[in-house]
Design a protein around this motif. Structure first.
Motif: not given
Length: 108
Positions: A42, A64, A67, A90
């Motif tokens: 990240h 994303a 996540d 997210s």
């Protein structure tokens, strides 16, 4: 409002989140290492978006999405505040990253 600082903040916030989770799981070697790797990824994405790397901007929605999916799975396993916050953050980042105007701005 410019979206680049928002996306960078998302990746920095998630990096801090995963570094915190690593600090909590310090005794377990594999969990600790996994959280460190995820947090570092990240951070790399935050730096890549800040510098406008095309590859990073193109892959960022996929990160994303991962996540979001893992956060959603975590919510399904056991409802907790960290799981819900990861899922909602997210989902918001994924919504922002899927906009074509935002992606063009991130590449500049």
């Amino acid at each position: 409002m410019r979206s680049k600082p928002i996306v960078i903040s998302f990746f920095l916030l998630l990096a801090a989140y995963f570094y915190g989770m690593a600090a909590i799981s310090f005794g377990d070697r594999y969990t600790f290492g996994g959280f460190i790797v995820i947090a570092t990824i990240h951070l790399i994405f935050a730096y890549g978006i800040k510098t406008g790397r095309d590859l990073v901007v193109d892959v960022a929605p996929h990160i994303a999405l991962l996540d979001f999916l893992f956060g959603l799975l975590w919510v399904l396993i056991g409802l907790s505040i960290p799981a819900v916050s990861l899922t909602l953050l997210s989902a918001l980042a994924l919504f922002i990253l899927l906009d074509e105007d935002v992606r063009v701005e991130l590449k500049s």
